[in-house]
Design a protein around this motif. Structure first.
Motif, PDB file in Angstrom:
ATOM      1  N   THR A   1      -5.862  17.079 -20.830  1.00 47.77           N
ATOM      2  CA  THR A   1      -6.803  16.840 -19.730  1.00 47.77           C
ATOM      3  C   THR A   1      -6.985  15.339 -19.580  1.00 47.77           C
ATOM      4  OG1 THR A   1      -7.946  18.935 -20.119  1.00 47.77           O
ATOM      5  CG2 THR A   1      -9.132  17.251 -18.874  1.00 47.77           C
ATOM      6  N   ILE A   2      -6.598  14.823 -18.438  1.00 53.46           N
ATOM      7  CA  ILE A   2      -6.562  13.370 -18.211  1.00 53.46           C
ATOM      8  C   ILE A   2      -7.962  12.824 -17.997  1.00 53.46           C
ATOM      9  CG2 ILE A   2      -5.639  11.536 -16.756  1.00 53.46           C
ATOM     10  CD1 ILE A   2      -3.470  13.035 -18.237  1.00 53.46           C
ATOM     11  N   LYS A   3      -8.373  11.877 -18.834  1.00 54.93           N
ATOM     12  CA  LYS A   3      -9.630  11.174 -18.597  1.00 54.93           C
ATOM     13  C   LYS A   3      -9.426  10.185 -17.447  1.00 54.93           C
ATOM     14  CE  LYS A   3     -11.408  11.421 -23.350  1.00 54.93           C
ATOM     15  NZ  LYS A   3     -12.621  12.193 -23.033  1.00 54.93           N
ATOM     16  N   PRO A   4     -10.451   9.962 -16.626  1.00 54.68           N
ATOM     17  CA  PRO A   4     -10.293   9.028 -15.504  1.00 54.68           C
ATOM     18  C   PRO A   4      -9.757   7.663 -15.921  1.00 54.68           C
ATOM     19  CG  PRO A   4     -12.318  10.257 -15.243  1.00 54.68           C
ATOM     20  CD  PRO A   4     -11.764  10.635 -16.599  1.00 54.68           C
ATOM     21  N   ALA A   5     -10.199   7.146 -17.059  1.00 56.00           N
ATOM     22  CA  ALA A   5      -9.768   5.814 -17.491  1.00 56.00           C
ATOM     23  C   ALA A   5      -8.307   5.776 -17.921  1.00 56.00           C
ATOM     24  CB  ALA A   5     -10.659   5.319 -18.633  1.00 56.00           C
ATOM     25  N   LEU A   6      -7.704   6.942 -18.173  1.00 62.37           N
ATOM     26  CA  LEU A   6      -6.293   6.960 -18.565  1.00 62.37           C
ATOM     27  C   LEU A   6      -5.391   6.772 -17.352  1.00 62.37           C
ATOM     28  CD1 LEU A   6      -4.144   7.374 -20.821  1.00 62.37           C
ATOM     29  CD2 LEU A   6      -4.143   9.801 -20.184  1.00 62.37           C
ATOM     30  N   ALA A   7      -5.620   7.547 -16.286  1.00 58.97           N
ATOM     31  CA  ALA A   7      -4.677   7.508 -15.159  1.00 58.97           C
ATOM     32  C   ALA A   7      -5.291   7.936 -13.840  1.00 58.97           C
ATOM     33  CB  ALA A   7      -3.473   8.387 -15.480  1.00 58.97           C
ATOM     34  N   LEU A   8      -6.624   7.918 -13.741  1.00 60.22           N
ATOM     35  CA  LEU A   8      -7.283   8.296 -12.482  1.00 60.22           C
ATOM     36  C   LEU A   8      -8.309   7.241 -12.068  1.00 60.22           C
ATOM     37  CD1 LEU A   8      -7.899  12.069 -13.315  1.00 60.22           C
ATOM     38  CD2 LEU A   8      -6.070  11.130 -11.889  1.00 60.22           C
ATOM     39  N   GLY A   9      -8.075   6.026 -12.501  1.00 62.64           N
ATOM     40  CA  GLY A   9      -9.058   4.959 -12.297  1.00 62.64           C
ATOM     41  C   GLY A   9      -8.788   4.140 -11.054  1.00 62.64           C
ATOM     42  N   GLY A  10      -9.254   4.591  -9.905  1.00 62.32           N
ATOM     43  CA  GLY A  10      -9.139   3.785  -8.696  1.00 62.32           C
ATOM     44  C   GLY A  10      -9.981   2.519  -8.809  1.00 62.32           C
ATOM     45  N   TRP A  11      -9.658   1.534  -7.982  1.00 67.59           N
ATOM     46  CA  TRP A  11     -10.392   0.269  -8.028  1.00 67.59           C
ATOM     47  C   TRP A  11     -10.143  -0.521  -6.753  1.00 67.59           C
ATOM     48  CZ3 TRP A  11      -7.424  -4.181  -7.611  1.00 67.59           C
ATOM     49  CH2 TRP A  11      -6.041  -4.015  -7.849  1.00 67.59           C
ATOM     50  N   VAL A  12     -11.010  -1.484  -6.499  1.00 67.19           N
ATOM     51  CA  VAL A  12     -10.802  -2.476  -5.450  1.00 67.19           C
ATOM     52  C   VAL A  12     -11.393  -3.785  -5.947  1.00 67.19           C
ATOM     53  CG1 VAL A  12     -12.917  -1.906  -4.191  1.00 67.19           C
ATOM     54  CG2 VAL A  12     -11.004  -2.972  -2.986  1.00 67.19           C
ATOM     55  N   ALA A  13     -10.687  -4.894  -5.678  1.00 67.77           N
ATOM     56  CA  ALA A  13     -11.122  -6.198  -6.186  1.00 67.77           C
ATOM     57  C   ALA A  13     -11.164  -7.213  -5.046  1.00 67.77           C
ATOM     58  CB  ALA A  13     -10.185  -6.684  -7.285  1.00 67.77           C
ATOM     59  N   PHE A  14     -12.167  -8.083  -5.092  1.00 65.33           N
ATOM     60  CA  PHE A  14     -12.381  -9.112  -4.079  1.00 65.33           C
ATOM     61  C   PHE A  14     -12.163 -10.485  -4.703  1.00 65.33           C
ATOM     62  CE2 PHE A  14     -14.568  -5.465  -2.570  1.00 65.33           C
ATOM     63  CZ  PHE A  14     -14.827  -5.593  -1.213  1.00 65.33           C
ATOM     64  N   GLU A  15     -11.341 -11.294  -4.056  1.00 64.34           N
ATOM     65  CA  GLU A  15     -11.139 -12.682  -4.478  1.00 64.34           C
ATOM     66  C   GLU A  15     -11.553 -13.598  -3.328  1.00 64.34           C
ATOM     67  OE1 GLU A  15      -7.659 -15.662  -6.230  1.00 64.34           O
ATOM     68  OE2 GLU A  15      -7.082 -13.808  -5.213  1.00 64.34           O
ATOM     69  N   PRO A  16     -12.509 -14.510  -3.532  1.00 65.40           N
ATOM     70  CA  PRO A  16     -12.944 -15.391  -2.453  1.00 65.40           C
ATOM     71  C   PRO A  16     -11.801 -16.242  -1.900  1.00 65.40           C
ATOM     72  CG  PRO A  16     -14.486 -15.471  -4.284  1.00 65.40           C
ATOM     73  CD  PRO A  16     -13.278 -14.718  -4.778  1.00 65.40           C
ATOM     74  N   THR A  17     -11.817 -16.469  -0.601  1.00 66.25           N
ATOM     75  CA  THR A  17     -10.864 -17.340   0.080  1.00 66.25           C
ATOM     76  C   THR A  17     -11.659 -18.312   0.949  1.00 66.25           C
ATOM     77  OG1 THR A  17     -10.662 -15.922   2.033  1.00 66.25           O
ATOM     78  CG2 THR A  17      -9.183 -15.442   0.178  1.00 66.25           C
TER      79      THR A  17
ATOM     80  N   ALA B   1       1.189   0.560  -0.189  1.00 69.99           N
ATOM     81  CA  ALA B   1       2.031   1.514  -0.923  1.00 69.99           C
ATOM     82  C   ALA B   1       1.303   2.846  -1.025  1.00 69.99           C
ATOM     83  CB  ALA B   1       2.361   1.004  -2.328  1.00 69.99           C
ATOM     84  N   LEU B   2       2.087   3.913  -1.149  1.00 71.25           N
ATOM     85  CA  LEU B   2       1.552   5.251  -1.373  1.00 71.25           C
ATOM     86  C   LEU B   2       2.564   6.000  -2.226  1.00 71.25           C
ATOM     87  CD1 LEU B   2      -0.434   7.602  -0.769  1.00 71.25           C
ATOM     88  CD2 LEU B   2       0.987   8.128   1.224  1.00 71.25           C
ATOM     89  N   HIS B   3       2.120   6.468  -3.397  1.00 71.45           N
ATOM     90  CA  HIS B   3       3.082   7.085  -4.308  1.00 71.45           C
ATOM     91  C   HIS B   3       2.372   7.768  -5.476  1.00 71.45           C
ATOM     92  CE1 HIS B   3       3.030   2.618  -5.441  1.00 71.45           C
ATOM     93  NE2 HIS B   3       2.116   3.224  -6.167  1.00 71.45           N
ATOM     94  N   ASN B   4       3.167   8.346  -6.350  1.00 75.34           N
ATOM     95  CA  ASN B   4       2.646   8.955  -7.572  1.00 75.34           C
ATOM     96  C   ASN B   4       2.577   7.920  -8.688  1.00 75.34           C
ATOM     97  OD1 ASN B   4       5.676   9.017  -7.652  1.00 75.34           O
ATOM     98  ND2 ASN B   4       5.242   9.704  -9.733  1.00 75.34           N
ATOM     99  N   HIS B   5       1.727   8.175  -9.682  1.00 78.43           N
ATOM    100  CA  HIS B   5       1.761   7.448 -10.949  1.00 78.43           C
ATOM    101  C   HIS B   5       2.114   8.402 -12.097  1.00 78.43           C
ATOM    102  CE1 HIS B   5      -1.003   3.820  -9.671  1.00 78.43           C
ATOM    103  NE2 HIS B   5       0.061   3.956  -8.912  1.00 78.43           N
ATOM    104  N   LEU B   6       1.924   9.694 -11.872  1.00 80.04           N
ATOM    105  CA  LEU B   6       2.199  10.719 -12.867  1.00 80.04           C
ATOM    106  C   LEU B   6       3.171  11.739 -12.277  1.00 80.04           C
ATOM    107  CD1 LEU B   6      -1.493  11.421 -13.959  1.00 80.04           C
ATOM    108  CD2 LEU B   6       0.160   9.999 -15.203  1.00 80.04           C
ATOM    109  N   ILE B   7       3.873  12.457 -13.136  1.00 80.96           N
ATOM    110  CA  ILE B   7       4.682  13.591 -12.698  1.00 80.96           C
ATOM    111  C   ILE B   7       4.287  14.811 -13.529  1.00 80.96           C
ATOM    112  CG2 ILE B   7       6.643  12.307 -11.776  1.00 80.96           C
ATOM    113  CD1 ILE B   7       8.062  12.581 -14.406  1.00 80.96           C
ATOM    114  N   ARG B   8       4.411  15.989 -12.908  1.00 78.40           N
ATOM    115  CA  ARG B   8       4.063  17.283 -13.512  1.00 78.40           C
ATOM    116  C   ARG B   8       2.568  17.508 -13.634  1.00 78.40           C
ATOM    117  NH1 ARG B   8       7.523  15.264 -17.077  1.00 78.40           N
ATOM    118  NH2 ARG B   8       5.977  15.225 -18.732  1.00 78.40           N
TER     119      ARG B   8
END
Length: 294
Positions: free
Chosen positions: A61-77, A110-117
């Motif tokens: 059973t995959i914990k979110p921090a293993l392979a389900l951890g979405g994120w967004v990051a902001f860098e000032p410009t 991009a749009l794709h898998n990170h895991l298979i099966r």
């Protein structure tokens, strides 16, 4: 003289960026996104884990921090902020989220898998944007309203010195850097040696340019591992050969960005075996890449 001039210009740009970062109303960005950032240098990074999903792979059973951890990051410009991120979606969430993002000026890279099966299947939508931070945060939140991504206040995280059923000292030594605990998973971030830029902006490791290695204990000294290596074209095959020689499965090879320099590829991996054995294999693969010295 030319080198001194370039150094002076760079110093002025950095000073200006730092000043702009201080001017951004980060509390309003937090409120708009419904999350609180982790701040690393000038980068504000927001974790968006899919804790609502029950995903299994090879009986784990995959914990979110293993392979389900979405994120967004902001860098000032100089004129706002650049954002990059990775949104974790189920199959039926892809098109509604993509539509909302594009309507509000967020680009899909991009749009794709990170895991298979894995069951259910999950997909990873990589995004970027450039503009006013609150507007972009609002756009991300509106798009994720098309999903079941949770935004309620999470339970208190375990302290950083919480124990885990792994020999973390040995893992640290083998990987070559200190890991950290996150949601029952032991995580490593290994930056590349040389800087990465996109559209003339440096893209620091918190924006997704560091190799990510995650260990989730599965009992009796074993761990499930997942993450991605960040490599250049000439590093891809030597690195994946090292993974395969050590019993680590390659789940995907693809790009995450559009205009980065140098051109980068992201190699995702999976295994469930003795944690120390897997760490040795991961170290062998890291040695095939140009990583920063710890």
């Amino acid at each position: 003289m030319r080198s001194m001039f370039l150094i002076s210009v760079l110093a002025l740009v950095l000073a200006a960026t730092h000043a702009l970062a201080a001017e951004i109303d980060w509390i309003t960005v937090d409120t708009s996104l419904g999350k609180t950032a982790t701040v690393q240098g000038e980068v504000h990074r927001y974790g968006i884990p899919r804790s609502d999903l029950q995903v299994t792979l090879d009986g784990v059973t995959i914990k979110p921090a293993l392979a389900l951890g979405g994120w967004v990051a902001f860098e000032p410009t100089p004129d706002g902020a650049m954002i990059m991120g990775d949104l974790v979606l189920t199959e039926n969430e892809i098109n509604p989220v993509m539509t909302k993002l594009m309507e509000r000026g967020i680009e899909i890279t991009a749009l794709h898998n990170h895991l298979i099966r894995a069951t259910p299947a999950t997909f990873f939508m990589h995004v970027r944007g450039h503009g006013e931070p609150v507007k972009m945060a609002t756009a991300i939140r509106a798009a994720l309203a098309e999903t079941k991504t949770p935004f309620e206040t999470p339970a208190a995280a375990p302290p950083q010195n919480a124990t885990i059923e792994l020999d973390t000292g040995k893992l640290d030594k083998l990987i070559g850097t200190k890991g950290k605990m996150n949601g029952g998973v032991y995580q490593f971030s290994v930056p590349r040696r040389d800087p990465v830029t996109e559209n003339g902006m440096q893209v620091p490791p918190p924006m997704g340019t560091a190799t990510a290695i995650n260990f989730q204990p599965t009992g009796d000294g074993k761990a499930a591992i997942a993450g991605d290596f960040v490599v250049t074209a000439e590093e891809v095959n030597p690195m994946i050969r090292a993974l395969r020689e050590n019993g680590i499965e390659v789940a995907a090879i693809h790009s995450h960005m559009l205009e980065e320099n140098p051109r980068l590829f992201f190699v995702h991996f999976w295994a469930n075996d003795d944690a120390v054995k897997l760490a040795k294999g991961l170290r062998a693969a890291l040695d095939k890449t140009a990583i920063a010295k710890s």
